[in-house]
Scaffold this active site. Structure first.
Site, PDB file in Angstrom:
ATOM      1  N   LEU A   1      -3.727   4.668  -6.308  1.00 31.40           N
ATOM      2  CA  LEU A   1      -3.348   3.861  -7.468  1.00 31.40           C
ATOM      3  C   LEU A   1      -4.183   2.592  -7.582  1.00 31.40           C
ATOM      4  O   LEU A   1      -4.825   2.337  -8.602  1.00 31.40           O
ATOM      5  CB  LEU A   1      -1.860   3.521  -7.383  1.00 31.40           C
TER       6      LEU A   1
ATOM      7  N   GLY B   1       0.835  -1.195   0.000  1.00 33.61           N
ATOM      8  CA  GLY B   1       0.000   0.000   0.000  1.00 33.61           C
ATOM      9  C   GLY B   1       0.870   1.245   0.000  1.00 33.61           C
ATOM     10  O   GLY B   1       1.932   1.265  -0.599  1.00 33.61           O
ATOM     11  N   LEU B   2       0.379   2.269   0.685  1.00 34.18           N
ATOM     12  CA  LEU B   2       1.101   3.543   0.781  1.00 34.18           C
ATOM     13  C   LEU B   2       1.385   4.126  -0.588  1.00 34.18           C
ATOM     14  O   LEU B   2       2.441   4.675  -0.830  1.00 34.18           O
ATOM     15  CB  LEU B   2       2.429   3.383   1.542  1.00 34.18           C
ATOM     16  N   CYS B   3       0.467   3.939  -1.513  1.00 31.98           N
ATOM     17  CA  CYS B   3       0.697   4.551  -2.815  1.00 31.98           C
ATOM     18  C   CYS B   3      -0.569   5.255  -3.293  1.00 31.98           C
ATOM     19  O   CYS B   3      -0.947   5.189  -4.450  1.00 31.98           O
ATOM     20  CB  CYS B   3       1.204   3.544  -3.834  1.00 31.98           C
ATOM     21  N   GLY B   4      -1.228   5.923  -2.374  1.00 33.42           N
ATOM     22  CA  GLY B   4      -2.350   6.774  -2.738  1.00 33.42           C
ATOM     23  C   GLY B   4      -3.490   6.016  -3.383  1.00 33.42           C
ATOM     24  O   GLY B   4      -3.801   4.891  -2.998  1.00 33.42           O
TER      25      GLY B   4
END
Lengths: 292, 85
Positions: A94, A89-92
């Site tokens: 996407l 995760g941690l990719c907005g």
């Protein structure tokens, strides 16, 4: 009003969160450069292969005994959506963007009366797709154990897809993955991969000479089609890698900035309450001194 | 008097240079490609591609796995899935 101690604790916790997001942002920026370079390095192979495919396919397309991967099964009832997501995760937004595109396509196909199944690559798409289509997932591929999904993974995915196609599990497969445009923009892209779409126009060899084939054109094409599929999947894996890092960089940049704002606000609040406390103390002392 | 030779894998462009001759292990026998070869396409099983930089020089061998060779107007292109070394 929160006590001074509480405020101090909150400021500290936001500060450490900011440190984490900042570190993640810098890591993503460094990895992005690598992923972009890898995506660029893969381009010559893909474009050459596409050229060869185009010239071969245009020669064989009319034949009745063209390979099934090119000609299809003859019907278009069962669709397979190959959805490529990230593992982390941690990719907005996407992953949610990809999943939304996939679900929209699936609903559109269902509305036309087709049946839809999913093949998932990457961890993050599983939960939301399972929620929307509980029984439609017929396979998934785990990329979480390898550091950089590469050509070998693409080969395995392609082999599995071809097996399912030969086994008659679906008629048409679409691939859904993000195209990396910039660190800010990654557009979900939908592409038909099986049967291999006939290239729009064949590149005419201007030498005019007749090309010799060894072995025959069809044998070459049968060998080339799975390879073309692999290349497509490999390209998608590279795109997702670059997109993940790009999206992560942007998301973490935002998070770092938010944390900075929050720290500023909390610090002002902290200073205000500190001053208020001092003022109250002073008033108490003065009042006490006057009473004497 | 040189043949433009390119060796490409999915990961990168391994070679792109002008050489004298390249011997490719085609699926129906080895074939050597010199400049001005007729247009030709062949699958390449696992084997070694031999590159002769100049006439009479010792060949340089590159192991390739699963590939495809194309000779066109602009030289020889070998598309390989894996290259060793």
């Amino acid at each position: 009003m929160a006590s001074l101690k509480e405020l101090k604790g909150r400021i500290n916790s936001v500060k450490s969160t900011q440190k984490i997001t900042k570190a993640k942002q810098m890591v993503a920026a460094a990895k992005l450069r690598k992923a972009q370079a890898a995506a660029e390095a893969a381009r010559p192979y893909a474009s050459r292969l596409a050229d060869v495919m185009a010239s071969l396919a245009s020669k064989v397309a009319g034949n009745d005994n063209a390979p099934r991967l090119l000609a299809g099964t003859g019907c278009s009832e069962r669709y397979l959506l190959v959805v490529i997501n990230t593992d982390k995760g941690l990719c907005g937004g996407l992953n949610s963007n990809i999943v939304r595109a996939a679900l929209a396509k699936a609903r559109a196909l269902q509305a036309e009366g087709k049946s839809v199944q999913f093949y998932l690559v990457g961890k993050k798409g599983r939960a939301p797709i399972r929620r929307a289509f509980p029984d439609a997932i017929i396979g998934q591929f785990d990329t979480s154990e390898v550091r950089n999904p590469g050509y070998e993974e693409a080969e395995k995915i392609a082999a599995e897809l071809v097996d399912m196609f030969e086994g008659g599990k679906f008629d048409i497969a679409h691939l859904i993955y993000p195209t990396f445009k910039s660190a800010l923009v990654q557009d979900p892209t939908l592409q038909q991969i099986i049967p291999v779409p006939a290239p729009a126009e064949a590149v005419e060899d201007n030498s005019g000479a007749v090309v010799e084939y060894e072995p025959g054109e069809e044998e070459i094409l049968t060998e080339l089609l799975p390879r073309y599929l692999k290349t497509q999947l490999f390209g998608a894996l590279l795109e997702i890698a670059a997109s993940e890092q790009g999206a992560s960089m942007t998301a973490m940049d935002n998070a770092t900035r938010n944390a900075g704002d929050l720290i500023q606000k909390l610090t002002i609040q902290y200073n205000r309450s500190r001053q208020a406390a001092i003022t109250t103390e002073l008033i108490e002392i003065i009042a006490g001194a006057e009473a004497l | 008097m040189a043949l433009h030779f390119e060796l490409v894998t999915p990961a990168k462009l391994v070679r792109s240079e002008d050489v004298h001759m390249v011997v490719v292990p085609g699926s129906e026998g080895e074939f050597g490609v010199l400049e001005g070869h007729a247009p030709f396409m062949s699958t390449v099983p696992d084997g070694a591609v031999q590159i002769y930089k100049t006439e009479g020089s010792a060949p340089e061998e590159i192991q390739v796995r699963g590939g495809f060779a194309e000779v066109g107007a602009n030289g020889l292109t070998v598309l390989a899935e894996h290259v060793e070394g």
